[in-house]
Design an enzyme around this catalytic site. Structure first.
Site, mmCIF file in Angstrom:
data_model
loop_
_atom_site.group_PDB
_atom_site.id
_atom_site.type_symbol
_atom_site.label_atom_id
_atom_site.label_comp_id
_atom_site.label_asym_id
_atom_site.label_seq_id
_atom_site.Cartn_x
_atom_site.Cartn_y
_atom_site.Cartn_z
ATOM 1 C CG ASP A 1 -9.821 0.072 4.192
ATOM 2 O OD1 ASP A 1 -9.754 -0.515 3.008
ATOM 3 O OD2 ASP A 1 -9.118 -0.852 5.147
ATOM 4 C CE LYS B 1 -3.705 -2.279 2.611
ATOM 5 N NZ LYS B 1 -4.454 -3.005 3.606
ATOM 6 C CD GLN C 1 -3.189 -4.163 6.230
ATOM 7 O OE1 GLN C 1 -3.422 -3.250 5.642
ATOM 8 N NE2 GLN C 1 -3.942 -5.798 5.798
#
Ligand code: NDP
Length: 281
Positions: A117, A50, A94
């Site tokens: 997200d 990422k 994460q």
């Protein structure tokens, strides 16, 4: 028939190049904050890919890495600070978090307009009402790949195998929003092969290596394999690729299919968040 193999790497690169062009016209670089707790090996790979991809398109990406024994309070304090910082456009955590964390507490603490997200409950609700500013990255990437081979999804029968909050459910909502007729299958589904046989679009996201067999596929169907499982040191998808490619019209490989699109879509969500925040000033 031999399936057209949908090259996720190619489409992800194309998307990153488009984004890079748009971001180079921005006044200031969009900013993405990545929070990682612990030292999970797979997470290390995802976090670094990422960071690398963000850098490539011109998104400033800052990593906040906590040790595995960090407390929820430590992470919540950071999220509160990042929520307030004007320059930070997107915040991601994460997953998975260490066992002593309550994942929902952490995810729900992120300011909604920075939830790139789209894991917050309010974002899921908005997606089902077809009013979300963006959807979670993997299902969005899958939809993009489907659209590279099917221009109109109206009336297509789609089956999504898997009902997780981060892949299966948002995937089903996105397909419904495209006017597909959607079946959602899960581990308690009875007679999965018969259901899959009726589908024009199959999205396999269940983490069961090579579960989806050639005999299940309607000739000419589009098959997207989200699954990633390490088997004997190799990454294997949920679809029996070698045999399914003989009947499907189009199929994604693992690796090189959905995976690269996930990162690219996360960057796109960050850019969209940046634009929306700028507009609301
Ligand atoms: P989860 O484990 O959270 O969910 C798996 C889902 O599959 C569950 O809904 C489960 O049903 C269902 N399932 C399990 N076994 C079967 C079965 N035999 N038949 C039908 N359904 C079944 O996984 P995720 O959704 O997070 O991820 C799914 C896969 O996608 C994993 O392999 C993961 O690694 C991969 N992945 C890939 C990404 C990428 O970028 N390519 C990104 C994210 C995930 P139930 O709800 O009943 O338990």
């Amino acid at each position: 028939m031999t399936a057209h193999i949908i090259d996720g790497k190619f489409f992800a690169k194309q998307l990153r190049e488009e984004l890079k062009g748009k971001i180079s016209d921005c006044h200031a670089a969009p900013q993405l904050a990545v929070i990682w707790v612990g030292d999970n090996e797979a997470s290390a790979v995802y976090v670094s890919s990422k960071q690398k991809a963000a850098q490539e398109v011109g998104i400033a990406c800052e990593l906040f890495h906590f040790s595995a024994d960090a407390s929820e309070a430590d992470v919540l304090t950071l999220i509160e600070r990042l929520n307030m910082e004007r320059e930070v456009n997107g915040i991601i955590v994460q997953l998975p978090l260490p066992k002593h964390f309550h994942e929902r507490h952490i995810l729900e603490a992120i300011r909604t307009d920075k939830d790139v997200d789209a894991f917050k409950q309010v974002m899921s609700g908005a997606l089902w009402q077809n009013s979300a500013p963006w959807a979670s990255a993997t299902p969005q990437g899958v939809l993009k790949l489907i659209k590279t081979v099917l221009s109109d999804l109206t009336g297509k029968h789609a089956i999504v195998i898997g009902r997780s909050n981060i892949v299966g459910k948002p995937m089903a909502a996105l397909l419904l929003n495209e006017d597909c007729t959607v079946t959602i299958a899960h581990s308690k589904t009875v007679d999965l092969p018969t259901l899959v046989q009726k589908a024009d679009i199959v999205v396999a996201a269940c983490g069961q290596p090579r579960l989806v067999k050639k005999e299940w596929i309607k000739p000419g169907a589009v098959v997207i394999d989200v699954g990633i499982t390490k088997v004997d040191g190799r990454l294997v998808g949920d679809v029996d690729f070698e045999n399914v490619k003989e009947v499907a019209a189009a199929l994604t490989p693992v690796p090189g299919g959905v995976g690269p699109m996930t990162v690219a879509m996360l960057l796109q969500n960050t850019y969209t968040a940046y634009l929306k925040q700028k507009d609301s000033l």
